[in-house]
Design a protein around this motif. Structure first.
Motif, mmCIF file in Angstrom:
data_model
loop_
_atom_site.group_PDB
_atom_site.id
_atom_site.type_symbol
_atom_site.label_atom_id
_atom_site.label_comp_id
_atom_site.label_asym_id
_atom_site.label_seq_id
_atom_site.Cartn_x
_atom_site.Cartn_y
_atom_site.Cartn_z
ATOM 1 N N VAL A 79 70.028 -59.974 24.948
ATOM 2 C CA VAL A 79 69.733 -60.661 23.706
ATOM 3 C C VAL A 79 70.454 -59.832 22.488
ATOM 4 O O VAL A 79 70.477 -58.730 22.427
ATOM 5 C CB VAL A 79 68.189 -60.709 23.362
ATOM 6 C CG1 VAL A 79 67.936 -61.322 22.077
ATOM 7 C CG2 VAL A 79 67.488 -61.039 24.430
ATOM 8 N N TRP B 33 70.423 -59.369 18.877
ATOM 9 C CA TRP B 33 69.758 -59.287 17.848
ATOM 10 C C TRP B 33 70.317 -59.831 16.383
ATOM 11 O O TRP B 33 70.691 -58.815 15.806
ATOM 12 C CB TRP B 33 68.816 -57.985 17.721
ATOM 13 C CG TRP B 33 67.683 -57.800 18.621
ATOM 14 C CD1 TRP B 33 67.817 -57.436 19.919
ATOM 15 C CD2 TRP B 33 66.360 -58.468 18.603
ATOM 16 N NE1 TRP B 33 66.755 -57.609 20.521
ATOM 17 C CE2 TRP B 33 65.828 -58.240 19.773
ATOM 18 C CE3 TRP B 33 65.663 -58.856 17.376
ATOM 19 C CZ2 TRP B 33 64.545 -58.405 19.988
ATOM 20 C CZ3 TRP B 33 64.228 -59.262 17.786
ATOM 21 C CH2 TRP B 33 63.693 -59.089 18.904
ATOM 22 N N LEU C 101 67.093 -63.128 13.550
ATOM 23 C CA LEU C 101 66.156 -62.766 14.662
ATOM 24 C C LEU C 101 65.503 -61.598 14.300
ATOM 25 O O LEU C 101 64.223 -61.516 14.377
ATOM 26 C CB LEU C 101 67.022 -62.591 15.906
ATOM 27 C CG LEU C 101 66.018 -62.879 17.355
ATOM 28 C CD1 LEU C 101 65.635 -64.121 17.198
ATOM 29 C CD2 LEU C 101 67.270 -62.985 18.343
ATOM 30 N N LEU D 105 55.998 -61.297 19.977
ATOM 31 C CA LEU D 105 56.669 -62.480 20.537
ATOM 32 C C LEU D 105 56.151 -63.885 20.253
ATOM 33 O O LEU D 105 56.849 -64.866 20.025
ATOM 34 C CB LEU D 105 56.833 -62.299 22.172
ATOM 35 C CG LEU D 105 57.702 -63.172 23.088
ATOM 36 C CD1 LEU D 105 59.129 -62.916 22.452
ATOM 37 C CD2 LEU D 105 57.298 -63.285 24.460
ATOM 38 N N LEU E 87 63.401 -65.704 24.182
ATOM 39 C CA LEU E 87 63.016 -64.285 24.051
ATOM 40 C C LEU E 87 62.117 -63.872 24.969
ATOM 41 O O LEU E 87 61.049 -64.520 24.933
ATOM 42 C CB LEU E 87 62.829 -64.146 22.549
ATOM 43 C CG LEU E 87 63.013 -62.588 22.110
ATOM 44 C CD1 LEU E 87 64.467 -62.338 22.074
ATOM 45 C CD2 LEU E 87 62.443 -62.710 20.443
ATOM 46 N N ASN F 135 62.552 -58.026 25.748
ATOM 47 C CA ASN F 135 63.443 -57.765 24.782
ATOM 48 C C ASN F 135 62.735 -57.226 23.466
ATOM 49 O O ASN F 135 63.444 -56.482 22.919
ATOM 50 C CB ASN F 135 64.264 -59.358 24.378
ATOM 51 C CG ASN F 135 64.865 -59.890 25.620
ATOM 52 O OD1 ASN F 135 64.753 -61.167 25.987
ATOM 53 N ND2 ASN F 135 65.639 -59.128 26.363
ATOM 54 N N VAL F 136 61.589 -57.776 23.359
ATOM 55 C CA VAL F 136 60.823 -57.516 21.941
ATOM 56 C C VAL F 136 60.633 -56.068 22.174
ATOM 57 O O VAL F 136 60.675 -55.382 21.336
ATOM 58 C CB VAL F 136 59.803 -58.435 22.056
ATOM 59 C CG1 VAL F 136 58.903 -58.013 20.695
ATOM 60 C CG2 VAL F 136 60.299 -59.850 21.646
ATOM 61 N N HIS G 205 63.419 -53.624 21.633
ATOM 62 C CA HIS G 205 63.650 -53.759 20.087
ATOM 63 C C HIS G 205 62.825 -53.093 19.341
ATOM 64 O O HIS G 205 63.174 -52.454 18.404
ATOM 65 C CB HIS G 205 63.830 -55.278 20.039
ATOM 66 C CG HIS G 205 64.734 -55.297 18.426
ATOM 67 N ND1 HIS G 205 65.805 -55.161 18.300
ATOM 68 C CD2 HIS G 205 64.236 -55.835 17.148
ATOM 69 C CE1 HIS G 205 66.299 -55.315 17.096
ATOM 70 N NE2 HIS G 205 65.165 -55.655 16.306
#
Lengths: 687, 157
Positions: free
Chosen positions: A205, A207, A211, A233, A241, A245-246, A249
């Motif tokens: 992903v 970012w 985003l 999310l 997503l 990923n979240v 991050h």
């Protein structure tokens, strides 16, 4: 060679991007990497590297970057690459300062190599790529080979089990650094992973700013403590997503915030300027915006200033009395005399006084340096931007990726940036206080710039002053913001005292006290003439204070002052008078100061669009303030007087100021009772 | 005869190299550079070293300019130049130059101007020495290649 071939023969053909501004090292590195059979792309500019990466993120597997680069800080590049492209980045540096290594690690570097780089070290860097691939979007599959090692048989990944078997997994897990057999295993494993649908490697992903903004909004909504990936999310509601990923991050974001808050706390620790500034700036800004009539003196800023520990001494009695004159009031253009008062008070006050001084913008025009410069552009950091400022500004602007974060980090910063950006005031405020502290709080690029501009203006202005006595106090302020700037700078500022020195060094040794004085007398960007007048007044008034024989000075000063008052916008006159004052005071003042003031005058005159060059000059002369405290007291005193009287004349302002000045000899803010009227106090009586 | 000449030159070169290593002018990083030189990059070492000379002279000039300022106070800027010089010197294996750079850096950390001046002078001295020696080395190498080339079309070392 096809991509598949590359993957299969991994790490042979691994695509590396090498960034280093030193051509010697870059060439050596390039050849070393070629020797390891990697595919190498080189550039000596971080910006170019970013461009290449952004253009096609999938063109590279690994980035190696030097730490010290002229166009962009290596750590910044590191963060950006990590955020945007999620590529493993290896830092490279010439010296092994532990702090730098720590910084690299906290910024997310996967490794930190020292020059001279040896080929043995480069032979192992491919493992970072493998790790990154396996750890990232497939977190929930427990995709890491390491983990799978021991659990190969049972768990999770079919791909692992299918082809390689537990042995290979174990190998992967345990013997990463090993030889070519490992490489093949890894390659196969990766291949398997790629093929297997259940553990299909999700595309990384990117970012983007958009985003990230959504992410930050979601986090803020939930509250940083309560922000869990699942909820984030859901809030973000972005297709494609995943929770992983979240999660990753979020982890990076938290790290980033921690760094930023550490910077902020460092700044705060340096002298409470941060909060002070923040508050002040916010208030100032608010004030600025509302900008009511002359009589209005919002206090919040002042009070906040009072609470800040920057000018503790000055604050306590003076600030309290100054209550009416908040920093914001200072910013307000309308009140002239009142503004003066406010200016008298510590930083915040000073600003206020300057601003309110004159409603007419013409006056403000005349305001020396910082104010003038500021008023034209909000973010005009150019005037007198010292090295530091430049660094800071650039530092912040460079970290565009973190814009949102910055804002969130400093709650006040939001206000600040706007304040800073919107009005010269912010600049002024910065100028007044030399205040970087404010700026750092904002952390926003804008505010940051504004903050920096402010102090810089002041600094310029103050440049001539060599009086460090006052500078100390002031220096604290300016110093503070600097640390905040530091996040993007490699060298953090030392705590206050040292900061001052650094600041001054950067700025070109502008006397701190001068700057502070200037701040006071010279409202930052405020276009209000009154500010200028205030300034001049303050200057005039202040100057006497610095003299050992205040009474005498005061006389002279008053003379000057009167002259100035009568022709506040008469630059010629004021100039003359100020120069006179300058000269008269000169003997008392350090020679340098005098010289400075003269030179400053010249410079200021050029800068001033009209009005009171004298003010500037006064400021210059004023460099001699024995101490900020004394100065502040002066200001405060006059302010008190002003507040009460709503003067419209400089005389009114001056009288209280003079009175204060005289009183200051006793080192007592006793007269802060503010009942000093506008009646002129005979010089003698005050002493 | 020609071959003998080439061999003699080869011996000369090795002697010089050994001497430089012994003196600490060069270290094993230089050896690594030599190992990187192969058919694909036959003049790698001399290319790198020439880049190094070019850059270092610039840096040394900057450093000297900074220190000569009457009101010099910009240790930070000096530090930046110095960093680059340290990095590149260590990358090519110029050990003595690197060591002097480190001492120089220590002086800048303490804002010791006279120390910096001394270090700069020493640095310039070491750099000149290194440059001369490396030039000599390359000359011998060139002659050797020529001499060997006459005898054999390809002579790798």
């Amino acid at each position: 060679m096809t991509v598949e071939d590359q993957i299969d023969r991994f790490p042979v053909g691994m695509r590396v991007l090498a960034v280093d501004d030193d051509p010697t090292c870059l060439k050596v590195l390039e050849n070393l990497l070629r020797k390891c059979q990697y595919q190498v792309t080189t550039t000596n500019q971080a910006i170019e590297a970013l461009r290449m990466l952004r253009e096609n993120r999938n063109k590279f597997d690994l980035v190696i970057s030097d730490v010290n680069m002229p166009d962009m800080d290596g750590f910044k590049l590191l963060e950006l690459v990590g955020l945007e492209m999620d590529l493993p980045v290896i830092m490279l540096s010439g010296h092994s300062d532990t702090k730098l290594v720590m910084k690299g690690v906290t910024h997310g570097a996967v490794d930190y190599l020292l020059k001279p780089v040896r080929i043995e070290e480069l032979k192992n860097i491919w493992q970072h790529v493998v790790r990154r691939k396996n750890f990232d979007p497939r977190d929930q599959n427990k995709g890491s080979n390491d983990k799978r090692g021991p659990n190969a048989a049972g768990e999770g990944n079919q791909s692992i089990i299918s082809e390689d078997g537990s042995d290979q997994n174990k190998n992967l897990g345990k013997k990463r650094k090993d030889q070519t057999e490992e490489e093949e295993d890894d390659g196969e494993d990766n291949g398997e992973d790629n093929d297997d649908p259940s553990s299909q490697k999700k595309p990384r992903v990117v970012w983007s700013v958009e985003l990230h903004r959504k992410f930050v909004a979601a986090v803020n909504q939930l509250g940083l403590d309560k922000a869990v990936p699942k909820k984030i999310l859901d809030l973000m509601n972005v297709e494609g997503l995943t929770r992983e990923n979240v999660a990753s991050h979020l982890q990076k974001y938290r790290l980033y915030l921690k760094k930023a808050t550490q910077q902020a706390s460092m700044v705060a620790a340096l002298g409470n300027t941060e909060s002070y500034l923040r508050i002040g700036s916010i208030d100032a800004y608010a004030e600025f915006c509302t900008s009511s009539g002359p009589g209005k003196i919002p206090n919040p800023a002042l009070q906040s200033y009072a609470s800040s520990g920057i000018f503790g001494r000055l604050n306590s009695p003076a600030n309290l009395s100054m209550r009416g004159i908040s920093a914001s009031t200072l910013i307000q253009p309308p009140v002239q005399p009142q503004n003066l008062n406010s200016t008298l008070s510590p930083l915040g006050n000073i600003q206020a006084s300057i601003f309110p001084a004159n409603q007419t913008s013409s006056l403000l025009q005349g305001i020396p340096t910082s104010i003038e410069l500021n008023q034209s552009k909000q973010n005009n950091c150019t005037t007198g931007i010292t090295q530091v400022n430049q660094v800071s500004c650039s530092g912040f602007t460079a970290a565009s990726g973190f814009r949102d974060r910055r804002l969130t980090v400093g709650t006040a910063s939001n206000a600040l940036p706007s304040a800073a950006c919107n009005s010269p005031q912010t600049h002024n405020s910065g100028a007044f206080r030399n205040q970087p502290p404010v700026r750092p709080a904002s952390l926003g690029t804008d505010s940051f710039d504004a903050g920096i501009c402010g102090p810089s203006n002041m600094l310029d202005y103050n440049r001539c002053n060599k009086n460090w006595q006052n500078a100390e106090q002031l220096s604290k302020l300016p110093a503070n913001p600097l640390p905040l700037c530091e996040p993007f700078n490699n060298d953090p500022l030392p705590p206050t005292g040292i900061n001052v020195a650094n600041t001054s060094t950067r700025i070109g040794n502008s006397p701190v006290d001068y700057s502070s004085r200037v701040a006071i007398s010279v409202p930052l960007e405020d276009t209000r003439n009154e500010l200028q007048r205030q300034e001049g007044l303050i200057e005039n008034i202040v100057q006497p204070s610095s003299y050992t024989t205040p009474s005498q000075r005061w006389e002279e000063h008053k003379l000057e002052y009167s002259q100035n008052m009568s022709r506040p916008f008469n630059s010629v006159n004021s100039h003359v008078s100020s120069s006179r004052v300058t000269s008269s005071l000169g003997h008392n003042l350090n020679q340098t100061n005098a010289a400075c003031s003269n030179s400053v005058d010249a410079s200021f005159v050029g800068q001033l669009s009209g009005a009171p060059p004298s003010i500037i000059q006064c400021t210059n002369v004023d460099t001699r303030l024995k101490s900020n405290d004394a100065y502040m007291l002066e200001l405060m005193k006059s302010r008190d007087g002003f507040i009460q009287n709503n003067f419209g004349t400089l005389d009114d302002i001056m009288v209280p100021m003079v009175k204060r000045f005289l009183m200051q000899e006793q080192n007592e803010p006793t007269f802060i009772d503010g009942e000093m009227g506008f009646e002129a106090y005979p010089v003698g009586s005050c002493i | 005869m020609l071959g003998l000449g080439a061999d003699l030159l080869w011996a000369d070169m090795n002697r010089l190299l050994a001497f430089l290593f012994h003196q600490g002018v060069l270290d094993e990083q230089f050896l690594q550079l030599q190992q990187l030189q192969d058919e694909t990059s036959p003049n790698f070492v001399s290319e790198v070293v020439n880049i190094y000379f070019h850059e270092s002279e610039k840096l040394l000039r900057n450093l000297r300019g900074l220190l000569m300022e009457r009101e010099f106070s910009d240790y930070k800027k000096m530090g930046i130049h110095l960093n680059q010089l340290t990095g590149s010197s260590s990358s090519i294996g110029a050990k003595r130059v690197t060591n002097v750079c480190l001492a120089f850096r220590a002086a800048t950390d303490h804002n010791n101007r006279s120390g910096c001046l001394r270090a700069l002078e020493m640095l310039e001295h070491e750099y000149c020495y290194l440059k001369n020696k490396l030039h000599e080395l390359f000359q011998i190498e060139q002659q050797r290649v020529l001499a060997a080339g006459v005898r054999y079309p390809v002579q790798n070392n």
